[in-house]
Design an enzyme around this catalytic site. Sequence first.
Site, PDB file in Angstrom:
ATOM      1  N   GLU A 112       0.826  -1.206   0.000  1.00  0.00           N
ATOM      2  CA  GLU A 112       0.000   0.000   0.000  1.00  0.00           C
ATOM      3  C   GLU A 112       0.862   1.259   0.000  1.00  0.00           C
ATOM      4  OE1 GLU A 112      -4.064  -0.500   2.141  1.00  0.00           O
ATOM      5  OE2 GLU A 112      -2.528  -1.349   3.460  1.00  0.00           O
TER       6      GLU A 112
ATOM      7  N   GLU B 228      -4.103  -8.647   3.971  1.00  0.00           N
ATOM      8  CA  GLU B 228      -4.877  -8.308   5.158  1.00  0.00           C
ATOM      9  C   GLU B 228      -6.076  -9.227   5.393  1.00  0.00           C
ATOM     10  OE1 GLU B 228      -2.691  -4.531   4.040  1.00  0.00           O
ATOM     11  OE2 GLU B 228      -3.655  -6.198   2.998  1.00  0.00           O
TER      12      GLU B 228
END
Length: 261
Positions: free
Chosen positions: A115, A135
């Site tokens: 990210e 995640e």
Amino acid sequence: MEMIKQEFHGENNEILVVTINRPHAMNAMNTQLLQEMLTFFREQAYNTSLRCVVLTGAGNKAFSAGGDLKERNGMSDEVWRKQHQLIEDKVRAIKDFPVPVIAAVEGYAFGGGFELALVTDILIASETAKFALTEAVRGILPGGGGMQNLPRAIGTRRAKELIFSGRQIDAKLAYEWGAVNRVVPQGKALEASLELAEQIVNSAPISVKMAKTCIDRGTDVDFHTGYSLDIAAYNVVVPTEDRLEGVAAFNEKRKPVWKNR
């Protein structure tokens, strides 16, 4: 120990290399590191001499493995939320940073590490780089902009596949899908990023800043609204000294000397 290292490059210190310095933990981001990174981007946003930032990780094993799950193990909801506010502020600080930010990725960029690379303007990856948003397999969600930046880079269907499954992809596929600008040999990501930063420095600083703003803001709106932003920025650039210098340098067959005004 400082977890963010800074090193200036260029004739006038206009390029700044920022290194995530936790190689023993695959450059995983703990609370201290997140605070240091946020402070860095907030402070350097006021550095008028700065023209480009290169963000990388210490060593060749990992750009960043993401959030430090050892630190997070057993963390209370309240502390977790406070830490995540640092992540959210960091994402916005990088996204809105006034000059281009280049990610130089060697090795793993997983979870928040991927990210972090995605929120930069340009991503240069070593051929050994690996990318994943893991995640969901840990019971959480990408919270560092990944669910916005990845679909914008590679399309919604591909992004859903990676986010839903936590699938890992290599640098070649990341390039083919559009998440990566360029793939370079192992150990050369920083060198290639610095070469690109030097090319960016050759362009007029106001033009680059205006172009970044127009692209970032304009691609999220309809064409006519985005084009209106383009023309507003264009009209800011026209009366600058640098515009006059750029045209003069072309006609005089010399390198322009930018004044950032």
